[in-house]
Design a protein around this motif. Structure first.
Motif, mmCIF file in Angstrom:
data_model
loop_
_atom_site.group_PDB
_atom_site.id
_atom_site.type_symbol
_atom_site.label_atom_id
_atom_site.label_comp_id
_atom_site.label_asym_id
_atom_site.label_seq_id
_atom_site.Cartn_x
_atom_site.Cartn_y
_atom_site.Cartn_z
ATOM 1 N N HIS A 79 -28.287 -18.387 89.126
ATOM 2 C CA HIS A 79 -29.333 -19.387 88.820
ATOM 3 C C HIS A 79 -28.691 -20.646 88.036
ATOM 4 N N HIS B 67 -27.764 -24.823 84.523
ATOM 5 C CA HIS B 67 -29.075 -25.233 84.505
ATOM 6 C C HIS B 67 -29.491 -26.553 84.588
ATOM 7 N N HIS C 223 -38.804 -15.206 82.760
ATOM 8 C CA HIS C 223 -37.827 -15.434 81.932
ATOM 9 C C HIS C 223 -37.420 -14.680 81.455
ATOM 10 N N ASP D 119 -35.204 -15.352 85.560
ATOM 11 C CA ASP D 119 -34.195 -16.443 84.706
ATOM 12 C C ASP D 119 -34.389 -17.206 83.897
ATOM 13 N N ASP D 120 -33.120 -16.983 83.471
ATOM 14 C CA ASP D 120 -32.430 -17.854 82.300
ATOM 15 C C ASP D 120 -31.711 -16.760 81.627
HETATM 16 ZN ZN ZN Z 1 -34.880 -21.703 84.728
#
Ligand code: ZN
Length: 424
Positions: free
Chosen positions: A285, A289, A376, A234-235
């Motif tokens: 995602h 955020h 991540h 993620d991210d």
């Molecule tokens: Zn995240």
């Protein structure tokens, strides 16, 4: 090329905080960014400290910094979203334009031949806003409001970037329309602009490149009797660290899934393209955020649709998967997104430990057939820990697959209203 970033993340009982910003290695610019980050972060923490009642939803703070290069100019765009109760996130938009040759910050009028030329910007902006109004039914512009917000004054044109396609101007919510219209973007092409710009800032008419990306497809038969793991990251994307991961996947015949943030795609487009071409899966995602459960329907749709559009711009495909930030979702969000929700059943807490041995250990201790592992790819330790774990797990007969590959191999359909934690 900017490839170093700072990532600050914090989670308490009262709030979540996520800060991501690049290091430019230009003192004046880095000082500006660090000062901005510190002010905004302090402001938020002060507010949180004053809470003396039970909050219904965690307060949330998101700060991200993106950039753009054009000739000698770096544009630095800083965005803060903070939720401290109330109807919605409060946002701050700050954009700066640094000239590397003169070591000075610039305003939009500085790019024009003279102030009289700059004063033609409002008619240009108006024309392109009206085009947008015609094309996108969701806007319903009010003439007086728009005229006031686009008057040719540098104060109205803080958020601009010279891109390949032309001069991109962003108007934050409220500047030319209601909050619910969100941020509004127009692009004025160079053929309408060049005669007004100083010679050194003129651009070329952009050529639209029609490039069709064909990712590598693999035959899944040979994984049919293997234990399967879906590594998910993620991210990102993040040029440096995501590339380290991609450099290593082939060695383990591994494919993974990336849940990317729309706000990061422009600055890390090449690595996203590479990830896709190698046969990895790209999921959403969301754009900024934010905790989707705190947003209005319109804002939820913007977070989802803007990300889908960005991913499509790079890969040519709309994603079919979403991982909502913090795993925070509900029936309404699922219905609005129309994407399959993918969460996880192995949380490595990699963002907390930032230690590759610990990340590897968490993965090895919890590995099992059908697992979805949360990581991540913005941290070196996460990427390196994942690679170390793949080395071990491949010896134990595991294969590493994307979410869609996992679903196929487990004879499961990916349904838009369902949430997937693992594939048993
Ligand atoms: Zn995240």
């Amino acid at each position: 090329m900017v490839d170093d970033e700072v990532h600050i993340i914090d989670e308490t009982d009262n709030y979540t905080l996520k800060i991501d910003y690049p290091i430019f290695h230009i003192k004046k610019v880095d000082d500006l960014v660090v000062r901005y980050v510190k002010n905004k972060q302090d402001e938020f923490i002060d507010t949180v400290k004053k809470i003396d009642y039970k909050i219904t939803a965690k307060y949330d703070f998101i700060l991200n910094v993106s950039f753009n290069n054009y000739k000698d100019i770096i544009d630095i765009k800083m965005n803060t979203f903070s939720y401290t109760g109330g109807a919605h996130y409060v946002r701050d938009d700050s954009t700066y334009h640094y000239n590397k040759r003169t070591n000075k910050f610039m305003q939009l009028s500085d790019f024009f031949i003279d102030y009289a030329s700059f004063e033609k910007i409002d008619d240009l902006a108006y024309a392109y806003l009206m085009k947008l109004n015609e094309k996108e039914l969701r806007y319903n512009f009010n003439e007086t409001w728009v005229r006031k917000g686009i008057a040719s004054d540098n104060i109205n044109y803080e958020h601009f970037m010279f891109k390949d396609s032309g001069l991109e101007i962003l108007f934050p919510p409220y500047q030319i329309g209601p909050w619910s219209d969100g941020e509004i973007k127009i692009v004025i092409p160079y053929d309408k602009l060049n005669e007004l710009l100083k010679e050194e800032y003129r651009g070329e008419a952009s050529q639209v490149k029609e490039e069709v990306l064909v990712p590598e497809i693999r035959n899944l038969e040979k994984y049919a009797d293997k234990k399967l793991i879906a590594f998910t990251f993620d991210d990102g994307p993040n040029t440096r660290t995501t590339n380290i991961l991609l450099d290593n996947l082939e060695k383990y015949d591994a494919r993974v899934t990336f849940f990317v943030l729309g706000s990061r795609i422009d600055n890390h487009a090449e690595v996203l393209k590479r990830a896709f071409l190698q046969g990895n899966q790209i999921g959403s995602h969301t754009y900024n955020h934010k905790n989707l459960t705190l947003l209005s329907d319109k804002e939820i749709l913007a977070e989802i649709n803007d990300t889908n559009a960005k991913i499509k711009e790079i890969t040519g495909e709309i994603p079919i998967l979403i991982r909502p930030p913090y795993g925070s979702t509900n029936a309404k969000i699922k219905q609005l997104s129309n994407l399959s929700t993918v969460l996880w059943n192995v949380d490595t807490l990699d963002w907390k430990y930032r230690n590759k041995e610990k990340v590897c250990e968490e993965i090895l201790n919890n590995a099992h057939d059908g697992a979805i592992i949360l990581l991540h790819d913005i941290y070196d330790s996460s990427v390196e820990g994942a690679i170390m774990a793949m080395e071990e797990l491949s010896k134990e007969g595991y294969a590493f697959v994307t979410i869609s590959e996992m679903a196929t191999l487990k004879n499961r359909n990916l349904n838009n209203q369902e949430t997937y934690f693992n594939f048993k």
